[in-house]
Scaffold this motif. Structure first.
Motif, short mmCIF file in Angstrom:
data_model
loop_
_atom_site.label_atom_id
_atom_site.label_comp_id
_atom_site.label_asym_id
_atom_site.label_seq_id
_atom_site.Cartn_x
_atom_site.Cartn_y
_atom_site.Cartn_z
N ARG A 396 0.83 -1.21 0.00
CA ARG A 396 0.00 0.00 0.00
C ARG A 396 0.87 1.26 0.00
O ARG A 396 0.56 2.24 -0.69
N SER A 397 1.96 1.23 0.76
CA SER A 397 2.85 2.39 0.82
C SER A 397 3.50 2.65 -0.53
O SER A 397 3.59 3.80 -0.98
N LEU A 398 3.97 1.59 -1.18
CA LEU A 398 4.59 1.75 -2.49
C LEU A 398 3.59 2.25 -3.52
O LEU A 398 3.93 3.05 -4.40
N HIS A 399 2.35 1.78 -3.42
CA HIS A 399 1.32 2.26 -4.35
C HIS A 399 1.10 3.76 -4.20
O HIS A 399 0.99 4.49 -5.20
N ASP A 400 1.05 4.25 -2.95
CA ASP A 400 0.90 5.68 -2.73
C ASP A 400 2.07 6.46 -3.31
O ASP A 400 1.90 7.52 -3.93
N ALA A 401 3.30 5.94 -3.11
CA ALA A 401 4.48 6.62 -3.63
C ALA A 401 4.46 6.65 -5.16
O ALA A 401 4.81 7.66 -5.79
#
Length: 542
Positions: A396-401
Motif C-alpha cells: 500500500r505504501s509503495l502504491h501511494d508513492a
C-alpha cells in the motif's frame, strides 16, 4: 395519542406518527450530521503525519490489518450513519484521483465541520456558512498556485521524484527504508511512463508479495513475477528465449456438457478408449510443439498423465494461472490468448528473453519470473516482509508513492509539506476575510482556522505542544513571508527551541494537484453535509 384496550381489558397506548418522532429536522439534524461526520475524522486524526499511529483492524472473519492509510482504514470499518459514509467516500475519492492524502482530506473536512458547528451555535444559517467556505476555498486554491514551484523532474537522475516519494513514505511503516522504497517506486513508474505525453500506464506495474524476508530484500524486476511454479519438478527451471503458448483451454479430453453414459464390457474396449485418450493428449502436445513454443502457460489445470507427457516432450508448463495474470503476460510478451488448440499458431506466441523459477529460503515456495518481455516495458515489484500484514502495508505504501510520482510527471508543480502550505493558505484566507463585510466574514475566518488543524495535528502526533509550535511557525511565515513560504513543522528543534523549519531545505515536497484536490473535495463534502436538514428512510415518509 389514544387509549385502547386488549381482549383482557388491559389498556395500552398507540402513538401516532411514531416514525416521525424519531426524525430530527432543521438545525438539530445538521448538528447531528456534523457530529456523525466528525466521529470519522477523529478516528483518522491520530494517524496523520510522520509520527502518526497505526490502526489494527479486525474483520468479522478474524483477518487482521495494520495500517495508517486513511482510505484503507475507512474501507475496513463498518459505518452505519449515512452521513458518515460521505466521509468514507471522500477518502476513497482522494485515493482514486491522487493516491495520497487520504487521511489529510478527512481531517481537513472534520476541522471545517467543527468550525461550522461553532458558527451554527452563533445563529448563522448553514447556507451562509457553506457559501463562505466556498469563497475561502477559492482563495486558498489561488494561494497554492502562487506559492507552488516547478521542479525539473529529469535532472540529477530524477532526484526530485525520489525526494517527493520519500515525503509520502515518511508517514508509512517503511519509513526506515524510505530511500530504497522511493527509488523502487520511481524506477517502476519511469519504466512504464511516456514522458513526451506526460502519461503513466499503471496497468503495466504489478506488485507481488512474499513473506519470509525483510523489507531490504524488496526488489524491482523488469518483467513479470507470477506466484506460480513449473508444473513438474524435472522440467527445465530456466528457459532462454522463451516462446510462450498462452492457453485458456485445459490439457484434457473434452467433456460433454450434457448427461452421458459410457459402458465398457471388454478389455479391448477399455484399451481402445485408453489409446484414444492418449492420442488426444499427443495431438494436443504436438500442436503446441509444431507452433515452435517451448513453454506453456495454461489457465486451467491438467492431470499427472498430461504433465508426464509434457515432460517427455521436453515442454515446460505452468498451470492454474489466473485470468488477470494471463492478460498481463499476453500484454507484456506480445502474445495472443488461445482458447482452442486448433487456433495455435507461431504468430500467437509470446516471447521473452528468459523465464526462470526462483525459490525462497529453505521452503518449497517458488515463483516464476518472466524477464526481457518483447512487447512492453512491464515491471513487477516483489515485496518481502516478515509477516503478511507487513507485506500488505508495504504494498500500500509503495502504491501511494507511485501515485505521487505519476502525479508529478503529469504536473511538475509542488508545494511544501510539514503544514507549510496549509499555514500559507490560512494566512491568505485571513487577509481576504478582512476585506469582506457581512456574515460571510465569519465563515471565511473559520475556514482559515480549520486549515491550521493540519499542522496542529502534525505537532500533536509528534509529541509537541501544538498551539505553541503552530503559532511560532505562523509568526515566522508572517515575518519572512517574502522568501520563506516553505516554513513548516519539523521534528528537530531550531535555535529558538521551536520545531519550525524551511521544508524546502529539508526536501519535504507535496504535489500541487494533491493539495488542491484535498481542498476542493473537503469543501464540497462539507457543503453537502451542511445542506442536509432531514434524513428520510425510503418509504417511511407519509
Amino acid at each position: 395519542m389514544s387509549m385502547v384496550y386488549d381482549e383482557y381489558g388491559r389498556p395500552f397506548i398507540i402513538l401516532k406518527e411514531q416514525q416521525s418522532k424519531n426524525r430530527v429536522k432543521g438545525i438539530e439534524a445538521t448538528k447531528s450530521n456534523i457530529l456523525a461526520a466528525r466521529s470519522i475524522s477523529s478516528v483518522l486524526r491520530t494517524s496523520l503525519g510522520p509520527k502518526g499511529l497505526d490502526k489494527l483492524l479486525v474483520s468479522p472473519d478474524g483477518d487482521v490489518t495494520i495500517t495508517n492509510d486513511g482510505a484503507t482504514i475507512l474501507q475496513e470499518i463498518q459505518v452505519d450513519s449515512q452521513v458518515a459514509k460521505l466521509m468514507v467516500e471522500l477518502s476513497a475519492s482522494q485515493d482514486d484521483e491522487i493516491g495520497d492524502g487520504t487521511t489529510g482530506v478527512v481531517v481537513l473536512a472534520g476541522a471545517l465541520l467543527e468550525q461550522a458547528d461553532h458558527l451554527l451555535r452563533k445563529g448563522i444559517h448553514p447556507i451562509r456558512i457553506a457559501e463562505g467556505f466556498e469563497r475561502a476555498a477559492g482563495v486558498a486554491m489561488k494561494r497554492l498556485e502562487e506559492i507552488s514551484e516547478k521542479m525539473d523532474i529529469n535532472s540529477n537522475d530524477h532526484e526530485a521524484l525520489v525526494t517527493t516519494a520519500m515525503t509520502t513514505l515518511s508517514s508509512k511503516i517503511v519509513q526506515q527504508n524510505k530511500r530504497m522504497m522511493a527509488d523502487i517506486a520511481v524506477k517502476a513508474v519511469l519504466n512504464v511512463a511516456d514522458l513526451e505525453r506526460n502519461d503513466v500506464n499503471f496497468e503495466r506495474i504489478r506488485m507481488e508479495g512474499k513473506t519470509g524476508g525483510s523489507l531490504e530484500e524488496t526488489t524491482i524486476v523488469n518483467g513479470l513475477v507470477i506466484d506460480k511454479e513449473i508444473s513438474h519438478p524435472q522440467m527445465a527451471k530456466v528457459i532462454e528465449n522463451a516462446k510462450m503458448c498462452i492457453l485458456t483451454c485445459p490439457f484434457e479430453p473434452p467433456k460433454p456438457k450434457t448427461k452421458h453414459k459410457l459402458e465398457i464390457s471388454s478389455k479391448e474396449a477399455y484399451e481402445k478408449l485408453y489409446q484414444n485418450e492418449q492420442q488426444y493428449f499427443r495431438d494436443m502436445v504436438q500442436k503446441v510443439k509444431d507452433s515452435g513454443a517451448n513453454l506453456v502457460i495454461c489457465q486451467w489445470g491438467f492431470d499427472d498423465e498430461a504433465n508426464h507427457l509434457l515432460l517427455q516432450n521436453q515442454l515446460p508448463a505452468v498451470r492454474w494461472v489466473g485470468g488477470v495474470e494471463m492478460e498481463h503476460i499476453a500484454m507484456a510478451t506480445g502474445g495472443r490468448i488461445v482458447p482452442r488448440f486448433e487456433d495455435i499458431s507461431a504468430s500467437k506466441l509470446g516471447t521473452a528473453g528468459r523465464v526462470r523459477e526462483i525459490s525462497f529460503g529453505n521452503t518449497s515456495e517458488r515463483m516464476l519470473v518472466i524477464e526481457d518481455c518483447a512487447s512492453s516495458s512491464a515491471v513487477t515489484v516483489l515485496v518481502r516482509g516478515g509477516s503478511k500484514m507487513l507485506v500488505e502495508e508495504a504494498k500500500r505504501s509503495l502504491h501511494d508513492a507511485m501515485c505521487v510520482v505519476r502525479n508529478l510527471i503529469r504536473d511538475n508543480r509542488v508545494v511544501y509539506g510539514g503544514g507549510a502550505a496549509e499555514l500559507a493558505c490560512s494566512l491568505a484566507v485571513s487577509e481576504y476575510a478582512d476585506t469582506v463585510t457581512g456574515v460571510d466574514q465569519y465563515a471565511i475566518k473559520a475556514f482559515a482556522e480549520a486549515l491550521e488543524d493540519i499542522p496542529l495535528a502534525l505537532a500533536e502526533n509528534s509529541g509537541l505542544s501544538p498551539i505553541e509550535e503552530v503559532a511560532a511557525a505562523k509568526a515566522r511565515q508572517v515575518k519572512e513571508n517574502s522568501h520563506l513560504i516553505g516554513l513548516g513543522l519539523d521534528i528537530e528543534a531550531n535555535e529558538e527551541g521551536f520545531h519550525s523549519a524551511d521544508m524546502k531545505e529539508h526536501g519535504v515536497f507535496e504535489t500541487l494537484c494533491g493539495k488542491q484536490q484535498q481542498l476542493q473535495l473537503a469543501a464540497q463534502v462539507v457543503k453537502m453535509i451542511l445542506k442536509i436538514d432531514d434524513v428520510i428512510s425510503m418509504g417511511s415518509y407519509q
